[in-house]
Design an enzyme around this catalytic site. Structure first.
Site, PDB file in Angstrom:
ATOM      1  CE  LYS A  14      75.979   3.345  18.049  1.00  0.00           C
ATOM      2  NZ  LYS A  14      77.035   3.750  18.378  1.00  0.00           N
ATOM      3  NE  ARG A  89      78.724   5.706  23.504  1.00  0.00           N
ATOM      4  CZ  ARG A  89      78.141   4.892  23.057  1.00  0.00           C
ATOM      5  NH1 ARG A  89      79.871   4.551  21.855  1.00  0.00           N
ATOM      6  NH2 ARG A  89      78.043   3.743  22.856  1.00  0.00           N
ATOM      7  NE  ARG A 128      73.021  -4.977  18.693  1.00  0.00           N
ATOM      8  CZ  ARG A 128      73.824  -3.656  18.842  1.00  0.00           C
ATOM      9  NH1 ARG A 128      73.079  -2.851  18.364  1.00  0.00           N
ATOM     10  NH2 ARG A 128      74.235  -3.431  20.262  1.00  0.00           N
TER      11      ARG A 128
HETATM   12  P1  AMP Z   1      78.801   1.007  21.602  1.00  0.00           P
HETATM   13  O1  AMP Z   1      79.557  -0.495  20.393  1.00  0.00           O
HETATM   14  O2  AMP Z   1      78.962   1.998  20.088  1.00  0.00           O
HETATM   15  O3  AMP Z   1      77.308   0.322  21.646  1.00  0.00           O
HETATM   16  O4  AMP Z   1      79.587   1.112  22.708  1.00  0.00           O
HETATM   17  C1  AMP Z   1      79.719   0.313  23.770  1.00  0.00           C
HETATM   18  C2  AMP Z   1      80.287   0.671  24.598  1.00  0.00           C
HETATM   19  O5  AMP Z   1      81.820   0.318  24.561  1.00  0.00           O
HETATM   20  C3  AMP Z   1      79.798   1.629  25.593  1.00  0.00           C
HETATM   21  O6  AMP Z   1      78.640   1.402  26.248  1.00  0.00           O
HETATM   22  C4  AMP Z   1      80.710   2.212  26.280  1.00  0.00           C
HETATM   23  O7  AMP Z   1      81.067   1.623  27.403  1.00  0.00           O
HETATM   24  C5  AMP Z   1      82.140   2.459  25.299  1.00  0.00           C
HETATM   25  N1  AMP Z   1      82.110   3.033  24.097  1.00  0.00           N
HETATM   26  C6  AMP Z   1      82.086   2.600  23.226  1.00  0.00           C
HETATM   27  N2  AMP Z   1      82.497   3.972  22.616  1.00  0.00           N
HETATM   28  C7  AMP Z   1      82.509   4.843  23.526  1.00  0.00           C
HETATM   29  C8  AMP Z   1      83.425   6.368  23.360  1.00  0.00           C
HETATM   30  N3  AMP Z   1      83.515   6.781  22.517  1.00  0.00           N
HETATM   31  N4  AMP Z   1      83.666   6.605  25.411  1.00  0.00           N
HETATM   32  C9  AMP Z   1      83.846   6.067  25.774  1.00  0.00           C
HETATM   33  N5  AMP Z   1      83.204   5.067  26.279  1.00  0.00           N
HETATM   34  C10 AMP Z   1      82.771   4.324  24.351  1.00  0.00           C
END
Ligand code: AMP
Length: 223
Positions: A14, A89, A128
């Site tokens: 992403k 999500r 990563r």
């Molecule tokens: P990401 O950077 O998208 O992999 O997100 C890292 C972490 O942030 C996730 O594992 C969740 O704990 C939290 N997070 C990110 N986006 C959301 C969302 N839309 N709703 C709830 N938690 C989120």
């Protein structure tokens, strides 16, 4: 240009694809994960709670996400479109997003699912590293994705950092959370006729070209 939403398991690419699209279409990349990490860094009112949830691989409460996201999407750089990564999500977020769009008078745009094999995703997570300044993504598990100088960004010479939640245990939990909570929203968007699927395991160039095709086709049809 319309808005783009990515729906994908962890490490499906992403962030990398959003950076490429941002360069091509000049629209901002809005990642709810980045917004939350920046809340932690700023020591905002929810910082401790957010940190705990992220490190457990669990979702942060919907209300906090809605508040932070509505604030970000209201900024003027989002007027001509944006790339949303990491949101919605779950079904509740998808429904709330419809309300946010109505309130801000915006269109849903494209919802793009990035499909990836779990084992490839795990390898991507374990190796990563991200640039702490420009967000460029590197990976020690893939020869072609290693930085030229160890620990240093090729693009801007700043230090590379590993995210706290990029480890095997948290990956497994995040992947499980994706299957349980995020996959159901695919049907929600399929029914609205705005869903596109891409095989993200074939590399970023392939995925990027496929996304360009979708956008070109759609913009042509709407002329
Ligand atoms: P990401 O950077 O998208 O992999 O997100 C890292 C972490 O942030 C996730 O594992 C969740 O704990 C939290 N997070 C990110 N986006 C959301 C969302 N839309 N709703 C709830 N938690 C989120």
């Amino acid at each position: 240009m319309k808005n783009i939403i990515f729906v994908a398991p962890p490490a499906a690419g992403k962030g990398t694809l959003a950076n490429l699209l941002k360069g091509k279409y000049h629209i901002p990349h809005i990642s709810t994960g980045d917004i939350l990490r920046s809340e932690i860094e700023k020591g905002g009112k929810y910082a401790e709670y957010i940190k705990e949830q992220i490190n457990l691989g669990k979702l942060v409460s919907d209300d906090i996400i809605f508040e932070l996201l509505t604030e970000r999407l209201s900024q003027s750089d989002c007027d001509n479109g944006y790339i949303l990564d990491g949101f919605p999500r779950n079904l509740k977020q998808a429904e709330a997003y419809d309300e946010i769009l109505k309130k801000l008078n915006k269109d849903i745009g494209y919802v793009i699912v990035l499909d990836i094999d779990k084992e490839i995703a795990k390898k991507r997570i374990i190796g990563r590293l991200n640039c702490s300044n420009c967000g460029a993504v590197y990976n020690y598990m893939f020869e072609e994705m290693k930085p030229k100088k160890e620990g240093i960004c090729d693009v801007c010479n700043n230090l590379l950092k590993r995210r706290d939640d990029d480890n095997e245990e948290t990956f497994n939990k995040r992947y499980e959370t994706y299957l349980e909570q995020t996959e159901p929203i695919i049907k929600y968007y399929e029914d609205k006729g705005v869903l596109y699927r891409i095989n993200s395991g074939k590399g970023k160039e392939y995925a990027f070209t496929e996304i360009e095709k979708i956008i070109n086709q759609k913009e042509l049809n709407s002329d």
